[in-house]
Write an enzyme that holds these catalytic residues in place. Structure first.
Site, mmCIF file in Angstrom:
data_model
loop_
_atom_site.group_PDB
_atom_site.id
_atom_site.type_symbol
_atom_site.label_atom_id
_atom_site.label_comp_id
_atom_site.label_asym_id
_atom_site.label_seq_id
_atom_site.Cartn_x
_atom_site.Cartn_y
_atom_site.Cartn_z
ATOM 1 C CG HIS A 123 -1.927 0.949 1.399
ATOM 2 N ND1 HIS A 123 -1.692 2.272 1.733
ATOM 3 C CD2 HIS A 123 -3.267 0.831 1.255
ATOM 4 C CE1 HIS A 123 -2.859 2.913 1.792
ATOM 5 N NE2 HIS A 123 -3.830 2.070 1.505
ATOM 6 C CG ASP A 199 0.382 -2.400 5.941
ATOM 7 O OD1 ASP A 199 -0.451 -2.376 6.878
ATOM 8 O OD2 ASP A 199 0.197 -1.828 4.853
ATOM 9 C CD GLN A 202 -7.025 -4.715 4.106
ATOM 10 O OE1 GLN A 202 -7.978 -5.450 4.368
ATOM 11 N NE2 GLN A 202 -7.186 -3.443 3.799
ATOM 12 C CE LYS A 225 -7.280 -0.036 6.164
ATOM 13 N NZ LYS A 225 -8.153 0.526 5.153
ATOM 14 C CB CYS A 367 -3.820 3.417 -1.502
ATOM 15 S SG CYS A 367 -4.949 4.793 -1.283
#
Lengths: 409, 153
Positions: A123, A199, A202, A225, A367
């Site tokens: 991302h 990251d 998600q 999220k 993104c």
């Protein structure tokens, strides 16, 4: 505890919305998840009963506000298996977490020519801060590529890691749904003398996360999220790394002393939390992770895996190959993010027609423009699931996609 | 929040026709043509506009790029409308089109709609605020090309 998605759905007020004459079919949890009532209530109780600034007042409600804020930090620490709440720093979102990492840790530890390895799958939040650091400090960036099976190409990993200081990579692609082999990446990065940043924007919302066994040195994620509110995110790091990370933003709250000659930074997470923090949002995130823990992340992951299998099957067989899945075709190392390329229909138009059915999917580059370029696409229409998603919503999606195909051919 | 208007307002037949059979696709040699590139960073739509200006007139126009039905149809309709027009008339048309996109009700006067010709079929876009940028991309890029073109004596 058995997973009763019907009961669970009743916890989410937005699922009662009717949009364009249809019940809302929310398939955009990859962008932001829905908020359960318990999170809204926790923030409401905070504002109604305890609202005061944290870490300062000595009066009753100020002490309660501080307790609620630090309690949320402890909840998040427990949720991800952190060794101590002090390893959890609150930020605005995962994007700010990466900026903190690049600016504070990065500028202290990386000098001109030092290598940071990123991936083509990532991302913009895990790309742009490093480009900025390259432009300001002359670091060198290298990139893991993505193969035709929508996986990270690890064939030249050792070469890329040779002399590298940091590998920073996603645990789950927000476009492809691909789950990356973090344990393996950690082992190889550490063997090469590099640290690993992950990251988790998600992954943390959809898969069990335990930083004690993950192998990562840093983990960034966003509250909104994972059923929490907007405006709150986390950067987790091992204590030893925080000990060597200077402050990020300057201001009140992050100091232990200020004179006209300068300042001495605070210790602990406060060092990175300048100004009045998002207190209510932290409290909301605390409630969100308690809610997720009460369901059990293993159960959430299993539910979403079943649903993803069902969706992949239906999408692959309902349109005579006119709808292409941009991502792994099976649930092996894959999450519930499904990008679609619909023959002859631009993602914007797909999304517009789906909206008429009350179906929320996201059109665009998500993104992740380098990844889109890798597959020769300007955009995809992306459906993504949450713990509350159900097979009937996949059926609605399939019907609506059929409508879009008919309309444009 | 009001309900979305019906999709027929957006995807009118003539709009779909331009989307399926875009006019004036291709490139022109530069120079003598002037090229301008436009893109919509939100959705990744891209367009290149080539205009060949002869004196005061747009003698030829070609377009390349990709995007959604609205951006593709709007660019095709734009190219058909400005080919052969004077620069002044073209700038007027651009201004009128942008008014059409920003008018709250899209109930522009009959007179104004008549002057726009088939482009008026895009009036429904103004009821879908997210899509206005798709419709105006080609027009803004055309303006850029006209602004960039060397002044002709």
């Amino acid at each position: 505890m058995s997973y009763d998605v019907r009961v669970l759905r009743s916890d989410f007020p937005l699922l009662r919305r009717v949009v364009n004459g249809h019940p809302l079919t929310y398939l955009d949890s990859g962008a932001t998840s829905l908020t359960p009532r318990t999170v809204l209530e926790a923030m409401d109780v905070y504002y109604s009963r305890h609202h005061s600034n944290v870490h300062r007042g000595v009066y009753q409600t100020a002490a309660e506000a501080t307790e609620a804020y630090e309690g949320a930090r402890a909840d998040v620490a427990r949720f991800i298996g952190a060794a101590s709440p002090d390893e959890v720093v609150f930020t605005k979102n995962a994007t700010e977490s990466f900026n903190l990492l690049a600016r504070a840790w990065g500028t202290a530890h990386l000098k001109e020519g030092d290598v940071v390895v990123l991936s083509e799958m990532d991302h913009h939040a895990n790309l742009v801060p490093w480009f900025q650091l390259r432009d300001s400090h002359g670091i060198t960036l290298r990139f893991l590529r993505v193969n035709d099976e929508y996986r990270l190409d690890l064939s030249n990993l050792d070469e890329l890691l040779d002399g590298a200081r940091l590998l920073s990579v996603t645990a789950m692609s927000n476009v492809l749904g691909t789950v990356t082999p973090i344990a393996q990446l950690a082992e190889r990065a550490h063997a090469a003398g590099a640290l690993l940043a992950v990251d988790g924007a998600q992954s943390v919302a959809h898969l069990p996360t335990n930083v004690a066994t993950l192998g990562a040195d840093f983990l960034a994620f966003s509250g909104h999220k994972m059923l929490g509110p907007t405006g709150i995110g986390v950067l987790w790091a091992k204590s030893e790394h925080w000990a060597e990370t200077p402050p990020f933003l300057g201001g009140g709250g992050m100091i232990s002393d200020v004179t006209l000659d300068g300042f001495t930074p605070a210790s602990g997470p406060a060092r990175y939390e300048a100004g009045t923090p998002p207190i209510a949002e932290a409290v909301g995130l605390g409630a969100a992770v308690r809610y997720l823990s009460s369901i059990g992340m293993d159960a959430v992951a299993a539910h979403e895996l079943d649903l993803t299998a069902y969706a992949l099957e239906r999408l692959a067989h309902s349109f005579d190959e006119r709808v292409r899945i941009i991502g792994p075709s099976t649930t092996l190392d894959r999450g519930g993010v499904i990008s679609l390329d619909v023959e002859g229909v631009h993602p914007h138009d797909v999304s517009q027609v789906l909206d008429q059915h009350g179906v929320c999917v996201r059109p665009g580059h998500h993104c992740a423009k380098p990844l889109m370029r890798r597959f020769g696409l300007a955009a995809t229409a992306r459906a993504s699931f949450g713990p509350y998603s159900i097979p009937a919503e996949v059926d609605t999606l399939v019907d609506a996609l059929r409508d879009a195909l008919e309309m444009f051919t | 929040m009001t309900q979305m208007p019906p999709l027929n307002d957006l995807y009118r037949e003539i709009v779909m026709d331009h989307y399926r059979t875009p006019r004036n696709r291709g490139e022109l040699p530069t120079p003598p043509a002037q090229r301008a590139d436009g893109h919509n960073p939100l959705c990744g739509d891209e367009i290149s506009v080539y205009v060949l200006i002869n004196g005061d007139v747009i003698e030829d126009i070609k377009l390349t790029g990709h995007g959604c039905s609205i951006s593709q149809a709007s660019s095709s309709m734009m190219s058909a409308a400005v080919k052969g027009r004077s620069l002044e008339q073209t700038r007027e048309l651009v201004a009128r089109f942008k008014e059409l996109m920003t008018s709250e009700t899209a109930d522009s006067s009959d007179q104004a709609l008549r002057e726009l010709g088939e482009i008026a079929a895009l009036s429904g876009v103004s009821k879908f605020p997210v899509r206005i940028k798709c419709a105006t991309l080609a027009w803004n890029t055309l303006t850029q090309a006209l602004d960039d073109a060397p002044q002709q004596g």
